[in-house]
Design a protein around this motif. Structure first.
Motif, PDB file in Angstrom:
ATOM      1  N   GLY A  67       0.839  -1.203  -0.186  1.00 23.10           N
ATOM      2  CA  GLY A  67       0.123  -0.166   0.026  1.00 23.10           C
ATOM      3  C   GLY A  67       0.873   1.211   0.163  1.00 23.10           C
ATOM      4  O   GLY A  67       1.864   1.527   0.417  1.00 23.10           O
ATOM      5  N   ARG A  68       0.270   2.536  -0.581  1.00 19.92           N
ATOM      6  CA  ARG A  68       0.949   3.750  -0.555  1.00 19.92           C
ATOM      7  C   ARG A  68       0.150   5.009  -0.415  1.00 19.92           C
ATOM      8  O   ARG A  68      -1.531   4.847  -1.135  1.00 19.92           O
ATOM      9  CB  ARG A  68       1.640   3.998  -1.681  1.00 19.92           C
ATOM     10  N   ILE A  69       0.134   5.818   0.864  1.00 24.84           N
ATOM     11  CA  ILE A  69      -0.907   6.510   1.890  1.00 24.84           C
ATOM     12  C   ILE A  69       0.128   7.677   1.196  1.00 24.84           C
ATOM     13  O   ILE A  69       0.907   7.959   2.098  1.00 24.84           O
ATOM     14  CB  ILE A  69      -1.407   6.058   2.591  1.00 24.84           C
ATOM     15  N   THR A 114       2.881 -10.821   4.717  1.00 30.68           N
ATOM     16  CA  THR A 114       3.200  -9.934   4.577  1.00 30.68           C
ATOM     17  C   THR A 114       2.758  -8.425   4.259  1.00 30.68           C
ATOM     18  O   THR A 114       1.861  -8.547   3.417  1.00 30.68           O
ATOM     19  CB  THR A 114       4.730  -9.513   3.544  1.00 30.68           C
ATOM     20  N   TYR A 115       3.086  -7.158   4.480  1.00 28.56           N
ATOM     21  CA  TYR A 115       2.635  -5.860   4.255  1.00 28.56           C
ATOM     22  C   TYR A 115       3.627  -5.523   3.742  1.00 28.56           C
ATOM     23  O   TYR A 115       3.870  -4.614   5.281  1.00 28.56           O
ATOM     24  CB  TYR A 115       1.080  -5.686   5.261  1.00 28.56           C
ATOM     25  N   ALA A 116       3.589  -4.209   2.989  1.00 32.62           N
ATOM     26  CA  ALA A 116       4.944  -2.904   2.788  1.00 32.62           C
ATOM     27  C   ALA A 116       4.302  -1.989   2.702  1.00 32.62           C
ATOM     28  O   ALA A 116       2.970  -2.020   0.974  1.00 32.62           O
ATOM     29  CB  ALA A 116       5.976  -3.459   1.772  1.00 32.62           C
ATOM     30  N   VAL A 117       3.768  -0.957   3.364  1.00 29.75           N
ATOM     31  CA  VAL A 117       2.893   0.121   3.206  1.00 29.75           C
ATOM     32  C   VAL A 117       4.243   1.447   3.507  1.00 29.75           C
ATOM     33  O   VAL A 117       4.926   1.823   4.127  1.00 29.75           O
ATOM     34  CB  VAL A 117       1.895   0.358   4.254  1.00 29.75           C
ATOM     35  N   ALA A 118       4.359   2.720   2.029  1.00 29.07           N
ATOM     36  CA  ALA A 118       4.410   4.255   3.130  1.00 29.07           C
ATOM     37  C   ALA A 118       3.477   5.232   3.222  1.00 29.07           C
ATOM     38  O   ALA A 118       2.117   4.893   2.478  1.00 29.07           O
ATOM     39  CB  ALA A 118       5.468   3.964   1.144  1.00 29.07           C
ATOM     40  N   ILE A 119       3.545   5.570   3.827  1.00 24.19           N
ATOM     41  CA  ILE A 119       2.598   6.373   4.564  1.00 24.19           C
ATOM     42  C   ILE A 119       3.841   8.454   4.442  1.00 24.19           C
ATOM     43  O   ILE A 119       4.537   8.214   5.183  1.00 24.19           O
ATOM     44  CB  ILE A 119       3.149   6.270   5.883  1.00 24.19           C
ATOM     45  N   MET A 136       6.093  -7.122   8.554  1.00 28.57           N
ATOM     46  CA  MET A 136       5.163  -5.469   8.701  1.00 28.57           C
ATOM     47  C   MET A 136       6.544  -4.862   8.428  1.00 28.57           C
ATOM     48  O   MET A 136       7.236  -4.458   9.107  1.00 28.57           O
ATOM     49  CB  MET A 136       4.155  -5.064   9.267  1.00 28.57           C
ATOM     50  N   GLU A 137       6.468  -3.658   6.793  1.00 26.47           N
ATOM     51  CA  GLU A 137       6.948  -2.912   6.851  1.00 26.47           C
ATOM     52  C   GLU A 137       6.818  -1.418   6.562  1.00 26.47           C
ATOM     53  O   GLU A 137       5.927  -1.796   5.869  1.00 26.47           O
ATOM     54  CB  GLU A 137       8.750  -3.306   5.729  1.00 26.47           C
ATOM     55  N   ALA A 138       6.874  -0.357   7.122  1.00 21.27           N
ATOM     56  CA  ALA A 138       6.241   0.645   7.113  1.00 21.27           C
ATOM     57  C   ALA A 138       7.496   1.466   6.589  1.00 21.27           C
ATOM     58  O   ALA A 138       8.503   2.025   7.417  1.00 21.27           O
ATOM     59  CB  ALA A 138       5.787   1.230   8.053  1.00 21.27           C
ATOM     60  N   ASP A 139       6.967   3.554   5.495  1.00 22.67           N
ATOM     61  CA  ASP A 139       8.182   3.619   5.199  1.00 22.67           C
ATOM     62  C   ASP A 139       6.912   4.456   6.055  1.00 22.67           C
ATOM     63  O   ASP A 139       6.379   4.847   5.066  1.00 22.67           O
ATOM     64  CB  ASP A 139       8.471   3.941   4.083  1.00 22.67           C
ATOM     65  N   VAL A 140       7.300   6.217   6.866  1.00 18.15           N
ATOM     66  CA  VAL A 140       6.944   7.146   7.172  1.00 18.15           C
ATOM     67  C   VAL A 140       7.619   8.154   7.049  1.00 18.15           C
ATOM     68  O   VAL A 140       8.859   8.671   7.768  1.00 18.15           O
ATOM     69  CB  VAL A 140       6.201   6.382   9.022  1.00 18.15           C
TER      70      VAL A 140
END
Length: 245
Positions: free
Chosen positions: A103-105, A143-148, A178-182
């Motif tokens: 995902g990308r937000i 797995t869940y990769a998301v960019a916020i 889970m990997e998150a780029d904030v």
């Protein structure tokens, strides 16, 4: 709900929402759910989610992207505005047995930047942006990769945080990552009871046995919790299970 879309079996969904004005609903303004072995490709661009309904149900009123079972999802939410929810303004929460979520937000505005801490972003117990991976009983990795990125979040009344990231698992035999780029977000004008600007947790309620992993890259954000008179830290990182990382 104002609009509710659900798939199951081996269904494939391609959804493009562009320039739509959602004005009110007692439930969620938009809910998209992937069940069974569904595959979703979701794009939401330049839309307005302003819930002016007079009697929103507790925990509702926003946008929810969700999944269950063995799913694969790719979503993008960009350039849109959110206000008036009782629960999470934007939730992307996947409780899955296995699968991959990306995902990308980016570039969204939640609440109003009017110099006054209020309730326009979420008037109830919801966060501004809520992303969650929970591995339920299943037979595969999740797995869940998301960019916020570059979002502006205001006026969360009493949710746990403006940005809420959670990962947990009930089965140590499989990888749950889970990997998150904030990056580049602005959080301001929080209500008195908001706990943190950014809250991230890994592991479930059990003290051990949850081997889920959460990776965070937090850069170039402005997290101002000064208006939250009963709040905690601007950033709060929580590890529930001794086995999680």
């Amino acid at each position: 709900d104002s609009v509710r879309i659900e798939t199951t079996g081996t269904a494939t969904l391609t959804l493009n929402i562009d320039g739509v004005d959602f004005q009110g609903s007692r439930g969620d303004l938009l809910e998209v759910s992937a069940l069974g072995n569904s595959t979703h490709d979701i794009e939401i661009h330049d839309s307005t989610f302003d819930n002016a309904h007079a009697n929103i149900v507790s925990g509702g009123g926003g946008v929810l992207l969700a999944g269950d079972d063995d799913v694969n999802v790719d979503y993008l939410v960009e350039g849109s505005s959110f206000s008036g929810a009782s629960g999470h303004a934007l939730g992307a929460s996947y409780l899955i047995a296995s699968g991959t979520v990306q995902g990308r937000i980016e570039g969204n505005v939640i609440g109003n930047n009017d110099g006054i801490a209020g309730v326009e972003g979420s008037s109830g117990g919801g966060s501004g942006i809520h992303v969650r991976l929970e591995h339920t009983t299943g037979t595969g990795d999740a797995t869940y990769a998301v960019a916020i990125v570059d979002n502006s979040i205001y006026d969360i009344a009493q949710g746990i945080s403006a940005i809420d990231i959670q990962a947990s698992s009930d089965n140590g035999a499989f990888d749950v990552v889970m990997e998150a780029d904030v990056d580049g977000n602005v959080v301001d004008e929080m209500g008195d009871f908001v706990f943190a600007a950014l809250y991230a947790s890994v592991g479930g309620a059990a003290g051990s046995g949850d081997f889920s992993q959460l990776g965070l890259d937090i850069t170039d954000n402005v997290f101002d919790l000064g208006d939250a008179d009963f709040g905690g830290n601007a950033i709060f990182l929580n590890q529930f299970s001794s086995d999680s990382r």
